[in-house]
Design a protein around this motif. Structure first.
Motif, PDB file in Angstrom:
ATOM      1  N   LEU A  23       0.856  -1.174   0.000  1.00 28.17           N
ATOM      2  CA  LEU A  23       0.000   0.000   0.000  1.00 28.17           C
ATOM      3  C   LEU A  23       0.898   1.231   0.000  1.00 28.17           C
ATOM      4  N   ILE A  24       0.389   2.342  -0.546  1.00 24.08           N
ATOM      5  CA  ILE A  24       1.121   3.603  -0.517  1.00 24.08           C
ATOM      6  C   ILE A  24       0.288   4.619   0.258  1.00 24.08           C
ATOM      7  N   VAL A  25       0.892   5.179   1.274  1.00 19.96           N
ATOM      8  CA  VAL A  25       0.210   6.147   2.141  1.00 19.96           C
ATOM      9  C   VAL A  25       0.717   7.547   1.788  1.00 19.96           C
ATOM     10  N   TYR A  26      -0.221   8.427   1.414  1.00 18.58           N
ATOM     11  CA  TYR A  26       0.135   9.785   1.007  1.00 18.58           C
ATOM     12  C   TYR A  26      -0.205  10.785   2.128  1.00 18.58           C
ATOM     13  N   ASN A  27       0.618  11.838   2.210  1.00 17.37           N
ATOM     14  CA  ASN A  27       0.421  12.943   3.164  1.00 17.37           C
ATOM     15  C   ASN A  27       0.510  12.493   4.625  1.00 17.37           C
ATOM     16  N   PHE A  28       1.241  11.413   4.863  1.00 16.89           N
ATOM     17  CA  PHE A  28       1.450  10.962   6.243  1.00 16.89           C
ATOM     18  C   PHE A  28       2.705  11.631   6.773  1.00 16.89           C
ATOM     19  N   ARG A  29       2.574  12.255   7.935  1.00 15.77           N
ATOM     20  CA  ARG A  29       3.661  13.059   8.484  1.00 15.77           C
ATOM     21  C   ARG A  29       4.993  12.300   8.449  1.00 15.77           C
ATOM     22  N   GLU A  30       6.045  13.019   8.086  1.00 17.00           N
ATOM     23  CA  GLU A  30       7.367  12.417   7.960  1.00 17.00           C
ATOM     24  C   GLU A  30       8.270  12.914   9.067  1.00 17.00           C
ATOM     25  N   ALA A  31       8.722  11.974   9.881  1.00 18.08           N
ATOM     26  CA  ALA A  31       9.612  12.343  10.992  1.00 18.08           C
ATOM     27  C   ALA A  31      11.043  12.468  10.490  1.00 18.08           C
ATOM     28  N   SER A  32      11.864  13.156  11.277  1.00 16.54           N
ATOM     29  CA  SER A  32      13.270  13.303  10.897  1.00 16.54           C
ATOM     30  C   SER A  32      13.988  11.961  10.935  1.00 16.54           C
ATOM     31  N   ASP A  33      13.542  11.087  11.814  1.00 17.14           N
ATOM     32  CA  ASP A  33      14.125   9.752  11.928  1.00 17.14           C
ATOM     33  C   ASP A  33      13.235   8.766  11.181  1.00 17.14           C
ATOM     34  N   SER A  43       8.736  20.656   1.895  1.00 13.52           N
ATOM     35  CA  SER A  43       7.401  21.258   1.823  1.00 13.52           C
ATOM     36  C   SER A  43       6.272  20.265   2.087  1.00 13.52           C
ATOM     37  N   LYS A  44       6.497  18.985   1.786  1.00 12.62           N
ATOM     38  CA  LYS A  44       5.450  17.982   2.034  1.00 12.62           C
ATOM     39  C   LYS A  44       6.096  16.617   2.252  1.00 12.62           C
ATOM     40  N   PRO A  45       5.389  15.741   2.973  1.00 14.07           N
ATOM     41  CA  PRO A  45       5.960  14.416   3.245  1.00 14.07           C
ATOM     42  C   PRO A  45       5.977  13.546   1.987  1.00 14.07           C
ATOM     43  N   ARG A  46       7.000  12.732   1.892  1.00 15.32           N
ATOM     44  CA  ARG A  46       7.079  11.796   0.760  1.00 15.32           C
ATOM     45  C   ARG A  46       6.074  10.654   0.946  1.00 15.32           C
ATOM     46  N   PRO A  47       5.622  10.043  -0.166  1.00 13.98           N
ATOM     47  CA  PRO A  47       4.729   8.880  -0.047  1.00 13.98           C
ATOM     48  C   PRO A  47       5.431   7.771   0.743  1.00 13.98           C
ATOM     49  N   LEU A  48       4.634   7.052   1.530  1.00 13.00           N
ATOM     50  CA  LEU A  48       5.177   5.980   2.367  1.00 13.00           C
ATOM     51  C   LEU A  48       4.702   4.628   1.827  1.00 13.00           C
ATOM     52  N   LEU A  49       5.666   3.799   1.423  1.00 15.49           N
ATOM     53  CA  LEU A  49       5.339   2.449   0.935  1.00 15.49           C
ATOM     54  C   LEU A  49       5.371   1.480   2.125  1.00 15.49           C
ATOM     55  N   ILE A  50       4.281   0.746   2.310  1.00 13.47           N
ATOM     56  CA  ILE A  50       4.260  -0.288   3.347  1.00 13.47           C
ATOM     57  C   ILE A  50       3.882  -1.617   2.713  1.00 13.47           C
ATOM     58  N   SER A  51       4.512  -2.669   3.182  1.00 13.16           N
ATOM     59  CA  SER A  51       4.218  -4.016   2.705  1.00 13.16           C
ATOM     60  C   SER A  51       3.726  -4.843   3.883  1.00 13.16           C
ATOM     61  N   LEU A  52       2.529  -5.423   3.740  1.00  9.29           N
ATOM     62  CA  LEU A  52       1.915  -6.176   4.823  1.00  9.29           C
ATOM     63  C   LEU A  52       2.162  -7.668   4.655  1.00  9.29           C
ATOM     64  N   GLU A  53       2.188  -8.356   5.772  1.00  4.76           N
ATOM     65  CA  GLU A  53       2.394  -9.800   5.751  1.00  4.76           C
ATOM     66  C   GLU A  53       1.144 -10.528   5.271  1.00  4.76           C
ATOM     67  N   ASP A  54      -0.035  -9.951   5.549  1.00  2.04           N
ATOM     68  CA  ASP A  54      -1.312 -10.594   5.246  1.00  2.04           C
ATOM     69  C   ASP A  54      -2.047  -9.800   4.172  1.00  2.04           C
ATOM     70  N   VAL A  55      -2.367 -10.449   3.054  1.00  2.00           N
ATOM     71  CA  VAL A  55      -3.067  -9.774   1.967  1.00  2.00           C
ATOM     72  C   VAL A  55      -4.494  -9.403   2.357  1.00  2.00           C
TER      73      VAL A  55
END
Length: 253
Positions: A165-175, A209-221
């Motif tokens: 899944l790709i999560v957009y506009n999710f806050r991006e931490a420095s770490d 200026s804005k958070p990068r898209p976050l790619l997440i891969s889940l174990e369960d479809v």
């Protein structure tokens, strides 16, 4: 002869008890149980040697014993035993038939599932084939081998992305390491799901200026599908109202 166990009990009780028979087994003496009246007979009263009595009592020895009182009813006793064996054989056959019928039912379900998966795969192949044709230049005629490879590569790519899944506009931490616990907290608080993530990564270069898209891969479809289905719930949370979730699609998709 009646197969009714009550009738058998009546026949056994109609035999007058003798002094050499007992309802209890004497552990200190070698005795043997009559298979008809179920009473215990001392080996000497049954004209048996202790060794013979011990052999007859072994479970591995397929022999039955009738006391002298029940012996005259031997024909009825044997008929009862044969009927008992027949009942057990019929019961065993019925059990085997039920088991076989269930196996056939399970196999039919698996075949139906395979036909369904084959149909879906054919639809995907047709879709990819159509996409390939659309992306081909008007004067270009791709070889069948090249088209086949393109289709196979596309299907493999879709399979690799099937749990992403790709999560957009999710806050991006420095770490970047904090992305994993924070996205898991979002999924738990919004969708009430405890998920295992096999991959969490930001896409592209950092942009202040804005958070990068976050790619997440889940174990369960299935969890992936549940999140997509419920993604509209994000609008109900002020801190996540600008966040949206999308599937990880290929270029052809």
């Amino acid at each position: 002869m009646s197969k009714d166990p009550i009738k058998r009990k009546e026949l056994a009780s109609s035999v007058s008890p003798e002094a050499n028979r007992s309802k209890k087994h004497n552990q200190e003496e070698c005795s043997i149980q009559c298979q008809w009246c179920q009473l215990w007979v001392h080996s000497k009263c049954a004209n048996l040697k202790d060794e013979e009595c011990a052999i007859l009592r072994k479970p591995s020895i397929n022999l039955v014993f009738f006391c002298t009182t029940c012996a005259p009813n031997l024909d009825e006793a044997l008929e009862f035993i044969e009927d008992n064996k027949t009942d057990k054989s019929v019961h065993s056959l019925v059990s085997k038939y039920d088991s076989l019928a269930q196996s056939v039912k399970d196999l039919s379900s698996k075949i139906e599932s395979l036909f369904s998966r084959n149909s879906n795969l054919q639809m995907e192949i047709d879709s990819v084939s159509e996409s390939t044709t659309t992306h081909t230049q008007p004067n270009e005629k791709p070889t069948s081998a090249a088209t086949t490879l393109t289709i196979l590569d596309e299907l493999a790519d879709r399979e690799r992305r099937s749990k992403n899944l790709i999560v957009y506009n999710f806050r991006e931490a420095s770490d970047s390491k904090s992305d994993t616990p924070e996205i898991k907290d979002l999924i738990k608080s919004v969708f009430d799901l405890d998920v295992n993530l096999t991959k969490v990564a930001r896409l592209g270069r950092r942009n202040e200026s804005k958070p990068r898209p976050l790619l997440i891969s889940l174990e369960d479809v299935l969890a992936r599908g549940s999140i997509l289905f419920q993604s509209g719930k994000l609008r109900n949370f002020d801190q996540h109202k600008n966040v949206y979730i999308a599937p990880d699609r290929t270029k052809m998709e």
